[in-house]
Design an enzyme around this catalytic site. Structure first.
Site, mmCIF file in Angstrom:
data_model
loop_
_atom_site.group_PDB
_atom_site.id
_atom_site.type_symbol
_atom_site.label_atom_id
_atom_site.label_comp_id
_atom_site.label_asym_id
_atom_site.label_seq_id
_atom_site.Cartn_x
_atom_site.Cartn_y
_atom_site.Cartn_z
ATOM 1 N N ARG A 139 35.930 37.288 44.533
ATOM 2 C CA ARG A 139 35.109 36.018 44.600
ATOM 3 C C ARG A 139 35.027 34.975 43.766
ATOM 4 N NH1 ARG A 139 32.415 41.182 44.328
ATOM 5 N NH2 ARG A 139 31.289 41.823 45.958
ATOM 6 N N GLU A 182 43.813 30.882 43.754
ATOM 7 C CA GLU A 182 43.269 31.792 42.789
ATOM 8 C C GLU A 182 42.448 31.234 41.601
ATOM 9 O OE1 GLU A 182 42.914 34.736 41.813
ATOM 10 O OE2 GLU A 182 44.525 36.124 42.231
ATOM 11 N N ASP A 183 41.485 31.871 41.019
ATOM 12 C CA ASP A 183 40.689 31.405 40.031
ATOM 13 C C ASP A 183 41.660 31.578 38.780
ATOM 14 O OD1 ASP A 183 40.592 34.134 40.208
ATOM 15 O OD2 ASP A 183 38.549 34.375 39.740
ATOM 16 N N ASP A 239 46.369 36.732 35.714
ATOM 17 C CA ASP A 239 46.226 37.416 34.337
ATOM 18 C C ASP A 239 47.473 38.409 34.177
ATOM 19 O OD1 ASP A 239 45.160 38.583 31.992
ATOM 20 O OD2 ASP A 239 43.926 39.855 33.126
ATOM 21 N N PHE A 280 39.264 36.613 27.267
ATOM 22 C CA PHE A 280 38.477 36.809 28.506
ATOM 23 C C PHE A 280 37.534 35.960 28.913
ATOM 24 C CE2 PHE A 280 35.254 38.838 31.377
ATOM 25 C CZ PHE A 280 36.051 39.466 32.448
ATOM 26 N N VAL A 281 37.586 35.154 29.877
ATOM 27 C CA VAL A 281 36.661 34.210 29.976
ATOM 28 C C VAL A 281 35.817 34.077 31.250
ATOM 29 C CG1 VAL A 281 38.458 32.222 29.018
ATOM 30 C CG2 VAL A 281 38.679 32.949 31.399
ATOM 31 N N ARG A 283 28.792 33.482 36.752
ATOM 32 C CA ARG A 283 29.787 32.821 37.748
ATOM 33 C C ARG A 283 29.292 31.425 37.940
ATOM 34 N NH1 ARG A 283 33.279 36.460 40.520
ATOM 35 N NH2 ARG A 283 32.572 38.356 41.181
HETATM 36 P P1 IMP Z 1 45.251 40.058 37.557
HETATM 37 O O1 IMP Z 1 45.586 40.821 38.732
HETATM 38 O O2 IMP Z 1 45.498 41.005 36.193
HETATM 39 O O3 IMP Z 1 46.376 38.686 37.506
HETATM 40 O O4 IMP Z 1 43.913 39.678 37.788
HETATM 41 C C1 IMP Z 1 43.574 38.657 38.366
HETATM 42 C C2 IMP Z 1 41.746 38.978 38.794
HETATM 43 O O5 IMP Z 1 41.407 39.506 37.567
HETATM 44 C C3 IMP Z 1 41.348 37.567 38.960
HETATM 45 O O6 IMP Z 1 41.200 37.104 40.122
HETATM 46 C C4 IMP Z 1 40.123 37.847 38.333
HETATM 47 O O7 IMP Z 1 39.195 38.263 39.132
HETATM 48 C C5 IMP Z 1 40.354 38.836 37.120
HETATM 49 N N1 IMP Z 1 40.319 38.292 35.683
HETATM 50 C C6 IMP Z 1 41.502 38.308 35.090
HETATM 51 N N2 IMP Z 1 41.246 37.722 33.693
HETATM 52 C C7 IMP Z 1 39.848 37.565 34.037
HETATM 53 C C8 IMP Z 1 39.082 36.876 32.725
HETATM 54 O O8 IMP Z 1 39.406 36.057 31.813
HETATM 55 N N3 IMP Z 1 37.767 36.482 33.073
HETATM 56 C C9 IMP Z 1 37.234 36.985 34.350
HETATM 57 N N4 IMP Z 1 37.898 37.619 35.229
HETATM 58 C C10 IMP Z 1 39.456 37.793 35.038
#
Ligand code: IMP
Length: 190
Positions: free
Chosen positions: A40, A95-96, A99, A148-149, A161
């Site tokens: 989301r 993507e938002d 990570d 963590f943001v 959000r």
């Molecule tokens: P990844 O698969 O580890 O790259 O994570 C991607 C997803 O993890 C993002 O689409 C977010 O929903 C969540 N995420 C990763 N880092 C953060 C953060 O710092 N704050 C909030 N959500 C995060």
């Protein structure tokens, strides 16, 4: 009270999205891309970005989950797959945050199977120091440190959000187990 530092102000975010909009519009001139927002967290970003594009485009969504209310990444699971026809389309995933990269990796791998004519990725935030997979991201809004943001679509246990800026949370908030109790203190950063 829960917010620690504002990392990116509303003005900085909106101005960068305008730049990205110009860049992406120029790159897709004469084409009509399909934007795939990742639910989301990317809802705010994809809707602001799309309104800055001056090429015809369409919008669809995919949903994957990896966090389950905590701050450490786990296995990525599908919640909703893209419904639009992908074959022969110019697809831009929005993507938002990237990570570990596992979410975007899984989504790109799935979309590639449906033979788009091109496949690119755009993220508002990138945390390259946490990457666990090799990824090429075509458009990055901001590269941020390993914090963590929350805000501008990003949540912690479903909260924060709606903040117009991106901020870090106080340590006690990210450690708190029952982080789903509602308070108004997010708007009070004193
Ligand atoms: P990844 O698969 O580890 O790259 O994570 C991607 C997803 O993890 C993002 O689409 C977010 O929903 C969540 N995420 C990763 N880092 C953060 C953060 O710092 N704050 C909030 N959500 C995060």
């Amino acid at each position: 009270m829960d917010i620690d530092d504002i990392l990116l102000t509303e003005e900085a975010i909106q101005s960068r999205i305008s730049q990205l909009g110009r860049l992406i519009s120029a790159d897709y001139r004469g084409r009509s891309p399909l934007l795939v927002g990742v639910l989301r967290g990317a809802v705010f970003f994809v809707s602001d970005l799309m309104r800055r594009l001056d090429v015809p485009c369409e919008l669809d969504f995919a949903a994957l989950a990896s966090y389950h209310g905590e701050t450490e990444s786990r296995r990525v699971r599908w919640r909703m797959k893209v419904e639009a026809e992908i074959a022969g389309r110019d697809v831009l995933v929005v993507e938002d945050i990237v990570d570990t990269g596992k979410t975007l990796f899984k989504l790109l791998r799935e979309l590639r199977k449906h033979q788009p004519s091109s496949l690119r990725a755009c993220t508002l935030l990138d945390k390259p120091s946490r990457r666990q997979v090799v990824l090429d991201i075509d458009y990055v809004g901001f590269t941020i440190p390993d914090r963590f943001v929350v805000g501008y679509g990003l949540d912690h246990a479903g909260r924060f959000r709606q903040l117009p800026y991106v901020a870090t949370l106080k340590k006690q908030v990210t450690c708190r187990k029952d982080a789903d109790h509602a308070t108004n203190s997010i708007f009070d950063r004193s």
